[in-house]
Motif scaffolding. Structure first.
Motif, short mmCIF file in Angstrom:
data_model
loop_
_atom_site.label_atom_id
_atom_site.label_comp_id
_atom_site.label_asym_id
_atom_site.label_seq_id
_atom_site.Cartn_x
_atom_site.Cartn_y
_atom_site.Cartn_z
N MET A 1 0.84 -1.19 0.00
CA MET A 1 0.00 0.00 0.00
C MET A 1 0.88 1.25 0.00
SD MET A 1 -2.93 1.13 2.74
CE MET A 1 -3.81 2.67 2.56
N GLU A 2 0.61 2.16 -0.90
CA GLU A 2 1.42 3.37 -1.02
C GLU A 2 1.14 4.30 0.15
OE1 GLU A 2 2.22 7.04 -4.18
OE2 GLU A 2 0.93 5.33 -4.72
N ARG A 3 2.23 4.80 0.75
CA ARG A 3 2.07 5.71 1.87
C ARG A 3 1.83 7.13 1.37
NH1 ARG A 3 6.81 3.98 6.21
NH2 ARG A 3 6.09 1.84 6.56
N PRO A 4 0.85 7.82 1.95
CA PRO A 4 0.59 9.19 1.51
C PRO A 4 1.71 10.13 1.98
CG PRO A 4 -0.78 8.67 3.41
CD PRO A 4 -0.10 7.39 3.01
N GLU A 5 2.03 11.09 1.13
CA GLU A 5 3.00 12.10 1.52
C GLU A 5 2.28 13.20 2.28
OE1 GLU A 5 5.20 13.52 -1.77
OE2 GLU A 5 6.00 11.55 -2.32
N ILE A 6 2.75 13.50 3.47
CA ILE A 6 2.11 14.49 4.32
C ILE A 6 3.04 15.67 4.48
CG2 ILE A 6 1.15 14.97 6.61
CD1 ILE A 6 0.45 12.03 6.83
N PRO A 7 2.66 16.85 3.99
CA PRO A 7 3.51 18.04 4.16
C PRO A 7 3.73 18.35 5.63
CG PRO A 7 1.79 18.44 2.52
CD PRO A 7 1.44 17.15 3.21
N LEU A 8 4.91 18.78 5.95
CA LEU A 8 5.24 19.09 7.34
C LEU A 8 4.37 20.20 7.93
CD1 LEU A 8 9.10 18.73 7.11
CD2 LEU A 8 7.55 17.34 8.49
N PRO A 9 3.98 21.23 7.15
CA PRO A 9 3.11 22.24 7.74
C PRO A 9 1.80 21.65 8.27
CG PRO A 9 4.07 23.08 5.72
CD PRO A 9 4.43 21.63 5.80
N GLN A 10 1.27 20.61 7.61
CA GLN A 10 0.04 19.98 8.08
C GLN A 10 0.28 19.27 9.41
OE1 GLN A 10 -1.65 17.50 5.01
NE2 GLN A 10 -1.71 19.17 3.52
N LEU A 11 1.44 18.57 9.51
CA LEU A 11 1.76 17.92 10.78
C LEU A 11 1.94 18.94 11.89
CD1 LEU A 11 4.25 15.02 9.96
CD2 LEU A 11 1.85 14.86 10.62
N HIS A 12 2.60 20.04 11.57
CA HIS A 12 2.82 21.08 12.57
C HIS A 12 1.49 21.66 13.04
CE1 HIS A 12 4.84 25.15 13.74
NE2 HIS A 12 4.72 24.35 14.78
N ALA A 13 0.62 21.95 12.08
CA ALA A 13 -0.69 22.49 12.44
C ALA A 13 -1.47 21.50 13.29
CB ALA A 13 -1.46 22.83 11.17
N PHE A 14 -1.38 20.22 12.95
CA PHE A 14 -2.09 19.19 13.72
C PHE A 14 -1.59 19.13 15.16
CE2 PHE A 14 -1.60 14.77 15.24
CZ PHE A 14 -2.93 14.50 15.55
N VAL A 15 -0.26 19.14 15.35
CA VAL A 15 0.31 19.05 16.70
C VAL A 15 -0.07 20.27 17.53
CG1 VAL A 15 2.47 19.05 18.02
CG2 VAL A 15 2.21 17.53 16.05
N VAL A 16 0.00 21.44 16.94
CA VAL A 16 -0.36 22.66 17.68
C VAL A 16 -1.83 22.64 18.07
CG1 VAL A 16 -0.61 25.17 17.52
CG2 VAL A 16 1.48 24.05 16.68
N LEU A 17 -2.71 22.24 17.15
CA LEU A 17 -4.13 22.19 17.48
C LEU A 17 -4.40 21.11 18.53
CD1 LEU A 17 -7.00 23.18 17.03
CD2 LEU A 17 -7.18 21.60 15.08
N ALA A 18 -3.69 20.00 18.47
CA ALA A 18 -3.85 18.93 19.46
C ALA A 18 -3.44 19.41 20.85
CB ALA A 18 -3.03 17.71 19.06
N GLU A 19 -2.48 20.32 20.90
CA GLU A 19 -2.04 20.86 22.18
C GLU A 19 -2.95 21.96 22.69
OE1 GLU A 19 2.75 19.96 21.44
OE2 GLU A 19 1.98 22.00 21.30
N GLU A 20 -3.49 22.76 21.79
CA GLU A 20 -4.34 23.88 22.20
C GLU A 20 -5.81 23.48 22.34
OE1 GLU A 20 -3.34 26.78 23.09
OE2 GLU A 20 -1.23 26.65 22.48
N LEU A 21 -6.25 22.52 21.46
CA LEU A 21 -7.67 22.12 21.40
C LEU A 21 -8.59 23.32 21.30
CD1 LEU A 21 -7.71 19.15 23.97
CD2 LEU A 21 -7.66 19.06 21.46
N HIS A 22 -8.13 24.29 20.49
CA HIS A 22 -8.91 25.51 20.24
C HIS A 22 -8.37 26.10 18.94
CE1 HIS A 22 -10.43 29.59 20.60
NE2 HIS A 22 -11.25 29.17 21.58
N PHE A 23 -9.25 26.22 17.92
CA PHE A 23 -8.80 26.67 16.61
C PHE A 23 -8.25 28.09 16.66
CE2 PHE A 23 -10.95 22.96 15.02
CZ PHE A 23 -10.30 22.67 13.82
N GLY A 24 -8.89 28.96 17.41
CA GLY A 24 -8.43 30.35 17.49
C GLY A 24 -7.08 30.46 18.14
N HIS A 25 -6.90 29.73 19.27
CA HIS A 25 -5.61 29.78 19.96
C HIS A 25 -4.51 29.15 19.11
CE1 HIS A 25 -7.89 29.89 24.09
NE2 HIS A 25 -8.02 31.03 23.37
N ALA A 26 -4.83 28.04 18.45
CA ALA A 26 -3.83 27.37 17.62
C ALA A 26 -3.44 28.26 16.43
CB ALA A 26 -4.36 26.04 17.14
#
Length: 309
Positions: A1-26
């Motif tokens: 199965m081909e692995r999807p390429e995930i841009p680093l900015p998306q991972l960064h945004a995901f981690v920040v939102l996971a830590e803030e759990l608030h879209f405005g704060h993130a």
């Protein structure tokens, strides 16, 4: 199965939102508006194939898929940061491995101070030291076995290598203490005409060998070579054993052998040159740093041994 390429900015945004759990704060933490943040998260969720956050009025939480992704995302960002830091360190020459060839006699002169100074300035650099004579150093530079050479009498016909003189020192006569000339403070080269010589073989240091034999020729004789030895320590030992006399760089006087006498020579203008050598097309920052160390902190004229007797 081909692995999807995930841009680093998306991972960064995901981690920040996971830590803030608030879209405005993130979004504020990331320095972007909230809509672009939402778009980044949506794109990442599309690649994963599952929602990563549960969005309810006034509340954002991680889904099971989001909780599973979070440790891997954090590790990926940490690995990238570490890799970038390591690359910057290597690129700037603060860390890495520098391979240095050196002639054994230089351990009596410039080598200790040069290595000590370099290590003080660049403690993260590992120095890989190889003892070798001049000709093997030239070959090792050409085949990338070493990065820097410290040698005597560099060749004059090299176009791919650079050379910088770091020391010039006179020659001395090396005699057995039982030799009649050992009673003199200064020896005329012509007085050695009838003595057998112990010399380095030409193949290991052509320029130095030719310089020594050239001094003899200029004094009116051809040296009678009785023995060859690759290292100066061995040359002195063979002289002590009575197998001949020799001409050597003055720093060789630091080799203490009871049966060997070192005397000044006439003419006294003959000198041997020590040089640092490198590949002209080598852009290794570690090489640049070592050459700068030689230029900024040139070796002092070495103490050449015990007082003349």
């Amino acid at each position: 199965m081909e692995r999807p390429e995930i841009p680093l900015p998306q991972l960064h945004a995901f981690v920040v939102l996971a830590e803030e759990l608030h879209f405005g704060h993130a979004a504020a933490r990331l320095g972007i508006a909230q809509p672009p943040l939402s778009q980044q998260i949506r794109r990442l969720e599309d690649k994963v194939g599952h929602a990563l956050f549960s969005r309810e009025p006034g509340r954002v939480t991680l889904t099971p898929a989001g909780r599973e992704l979070l440790p891997a995302a954090r590790q990926a960002l940490t690995d990238l940061a570490d890799g970038l830091a390591a690359a910057r360190a290597v690129g700037s020459g603060r860390v890495g491995r520098l391979k240095i060839g050196f002639a054994a006699s230089l351990a009596l002169t410039v080598l200790p101070r040069l290595l000590r100074t370099f290590r003080q300035r660049f403690p993260g650099v590992h120095l890989d030291i190889h003892e070798m004579t001049t000709a093997p150093q030239i070959a090792a530079l050409h085949n990338n076995t070493i990065d820097i050479g410290l040698l005597r009498e560099p060749p004059t016909d090299e176009t791919e290598l650079g050379f910088k003189t770091v020391l010039s020192e006179p020659f001395v006569v090396v005699l057995p203490t039982t030799h009649p000339l050992a009673a003199q403070r200064t020896v005329q080269l012509v007085q050695l005409a009838d003595s057998p010589f112990v010399l380095l073989p030409r193949v290991v240091g052509p320029q130095l060998h030719d310089q020594i034999t050239g001094l003899c020729t200029a004094a009116g004789f051809t040296p009678q070579v009785a023995q060859h030895a690759v290292e100066w320590q061995t040359v002195c030992a063979l002289v002590e054993a009575g197998l001949g006399v020799s001409l050597a760089p003055a720093s060789i006087r630091r080799i203490r052998l009871k049966g060997v006498a070192f005397r000044r020579i006439e003419p006294s203008t003959a000198r041997t040159r020590v040089a640092v050598a490198w590949r002209k097309n080598d852009h290794n920052p570690l090489v640049t740093h070592l050459l700068a160390t030689v230029s900024q902190d040139p070796p002092e004229r070495p103490s050449t041994g015990p007082a003349w007797s």
